[in-house]
Design an enzyme around this catalytic site. Structure first.
Site, mmCIF file in Angstrom:
data_model
loop_
_atom_site.group_PDB
_atom_site.id
_atom_site.type_symbol
_atom_site.label_atom_id
_atom_site.label_comp_id
_atom_site.label_asym_id
_atom_site.label_seq_id
_atom_site.Cartn_x
_atom_site.Cartn_y
_atom_site.Cartn_z
ATOM 1 N N LYS A 59 0.846 -1.206 0.000
ATOM 2 C CA LYS A 59 0.000 0.000 0.000
ATOM 3 C C LYS A 59 0.874 1.246 0.000
ATOM 4 O O LYS A 59 0.604 2.212 -0.724
ATOM 5 C CB LYS A 59 -0.949 -0.017 1.209
ATOM 6 C CG LYS A 59 -2.066 -1.040 1.059
ATOM 7 C CD LYS A 59 -2.798 -1.320 2.361
ATOM 8 C CE LYS A 59 -3.766 -2.494 2.187
ATOM 9 N NZ LYS A 59 -4.298 -3.019 3.449
ATOM 10 N N GLN A 103 -4.088 -1.626 9.822
ATOM 11 C CA GLN A 103 -4.029 -2.945 9.188
ATOM 12 C C GLN A 103 -4.692 -3.998 10.081
ATOM 13 O O GLN A 103 -4.376 -4.110 11.265
ATOM 14 C CB GLN A 103 -2.569 -3.321 8.888
ATOM 15 C CG GLN A 103 -2.392 -4.629 8.149
ATOM 16 C CD GLN A 103 -3.033 -4.629 6.756
ATOM 17 O OE1 GLN A 103 -2.957 -3.645 6.032
ATOM 18 N NE2 GLN A 103 -3.672 -5.731 6.388
ATOM 19 N N ASP A 126 -10.453 3.710 4.572
ATOM 20 C CA ASP A 126 -10.580 2.259 4.398
ATOM 21 C C ASP A 126 -12.017 1.806 4.700
ATOM 22 O O ASP A 126 -12.332 0.621 4.585
ATOM 23 C CB ASP A 126 -9.581 1.565 5.336
ATOM 24 C CG ASP A 126 -9.207 0.167 4.875
ATOM 25 O OD1 ASP A 126 -9.368 -0.131 3.670
ATOM 26 O OD2 ASP A 126 -8.756 -0.634 5.724
#
Ligand code: NAP
Length: 286
Positions: A59, A103, A126
Site C-alpha cells: 500500500k 491494518q 478504508d
C-alpha cells in the site's frame, strides 16, 4: 480429449485499477499544485505478521507511485488497546494526515473495534468505522470499504445492470461480504447472503445472476453450481494465488468472471488511493 471453449469474458481488474490510480495520481498532483500539500495516508501496523507487513508495504509503495505521502506507524505486538486508540486519536487530530489505515488483524489482545472507532470519519479512507458503514447503509456520501467498493466499480465498468437481479453474496464479514451486499441492495439488486450456517448453499449459488464469492476457501464454488450466464466476482485470495471459485469450470458457465489474481485484488488498493485523495481534497477545501 476436447474441452468446450470458455464462454466468460474476464473482468480485468488490473487495467481498471491502473486507470483509477492514474486519475488519483493526477488529482494528487493537482492538489499539490493548488495547495502546496500532497495527500498523506497514515498506515498503522501492530506486530509483525508477515502477510500484514507485506500488505502495508504494498500500500505504501502504491501511494508513493501515485504522489500520495505515507506515514508509517509500527507498533509492537505488546501494544494495549489504550495505546493503540491514543495513537490513532493523535493521527485523527493531525492536520497533516488525511487518511488512516489500521491494518487488520491487530492481534488477539486488542479491542479492534475500539481502535477502528478512533479513526475520524473524514479520514476513514478504508471504510471501517461504524460511521462509514451506516452512511453506506443509508446510501449517504462517505467512504466505502475498499474491496466491496472495488467490486462495484468493476461491475459498473463492465455495464452490469443490477436492477432486479438476484445477487448472492457468499460470506458476511464486516469488511467484505456484508458491505458488498448492502452496496448491491443500494443498486436495486435482490440480495441473498450465505454463510457457514447456510443450508443448501448450492441451491442459492445456482439461483445467482450475480455471484460474489467472499469465503476464503480455495476453489470452493464449482462451475457446475453457477447459473449459465451469471456474473461471477471472486473476491477470494487464498495461498497459491487461488480464488474462492474454481475458475476453470466457472469460466464455461459465466458470462463475466474476475480472474485471481488480476480481478478484485488490484481494485482494493486503487479504491484506497482514490479515497485518500478525496479525503485530502475535502479536508483542504479543494
Ligand atoms: P472471513 O472474515 O474469514 O469471512 C469468511 C466468510 O465466509 C464468513 O462470513 C463465513 O461464514 C463464510 N464461510 C466460511 N465457510 C463457509 C462455508 N463452508 N459455506 C459458506 N460460507 C462460509 O474472510 P474475509 O475477510 O471476508 O475474506 C474472504 C476472502 O476474501 C479471503 O480469501 C480473503 O483473502 C479475501 N479478501 C480479499 C481482499 C482483496 O483485496 N482482494 C480483501 C479482503 C479479503 P460465517 O460468518 O458463518 O463464519
Amino acid at each position: 480429449m476436447t474441452h468446450p471453449s470458455p464462454t466468460a469474458r474476464p473482468m480485468d481488474g488490473t487495467a481498471l485499477a491502473r486507470r483509477i490510480t492514474e486519475t488519483a495520481a493526477a488529482d494528487a498532483a493537482e492538489l499539490q499544485r493548488r495547495t502546496g500539500t500532497s495527500p498523506c495516508l497514515a498506515t498503522v501496523l501492530v506486530g509483525e505478521d508477515p502477510a500484514s507487513v507485506t500488505y502495508v508495504r504494498m500500500k505504501q509503495r502504491r501511494c508513493e507511485k501515485a504522489g500520495i505521502r505515507s506515514r508509517h506507524v509500527a507498533l509492537p505486538a505488546t501494544t494495549t488497546t489504550e495505546e493503540l486508540v491514543a495513537t490513532i486519536t493523535g493521527l485523527s487530530q493531525d492536520p497533516d494526515v488525511h487518511g488512516i489505515l489500521l491494518q487488520h488483524p491487530v492481534g488477539p489482545g486488542i479491542d479492534e473495534r475500539a481502535a477502528f472507532e478512533a479513526i475520524a470519519p473524514d479520514k476513514d479512507v478504508d471504510g471501517v468505522t461504524m460511521h462509514s458503514f451506516a452512511a453506506m447503509g443509508f446510501g449517504l456520501p462517505g467512504f466505502v470499504s475498499c474491496t466491496p467498493g472495488g467490486i462495484m466499480r468493476l461491475l459498473d465498468a463492465y455495464d452490469v445492470d443490477l436492477t432486479g437481479k438476484h445477487a448472492v453474496v457468499v460470506g458476511r464479514s464486516a469488511i467484505l461480504g456484508k458491505p458488498a451486499g448492502l452496496l448491491l441492495l443500494g443498486r436495486d439488486a435482490t440480495v441473498t447472503y450465505c454463510h457457514s450456517r447456510t443450508a443448501d448453499l448450492s441451491a442459492h449459488v445456482r439461483a445467482a445472476d450475480v455471484l460474489i464469492a467472499a469465503v476464503g476457501r480455495p476453489r470452493f464454488i464449482r462451475g457446475a453450481d453457477i447459473k449459465p450466464g451469471a456474473v461471477v466476482i471472486d473476491a477470494g485470495y487464498n495461498p497459491g494465488n487461488v480464488g474462492d471459485v474454481d475458475f476453470d469450470s466457472a469460466v464455461e458457465r459465466a458470462s463475466l468472471i474476475t480472474p485471481v489474481p488480476g480481478g478484485v485484488g488490484p481494485m482494493t488498493i486503487a479504491v484506497l488511493l482514490e479515497q485518500t485523495v478525496r479525503a485530502a481534497r475535502q479536508q483542504l477545501g479543494v
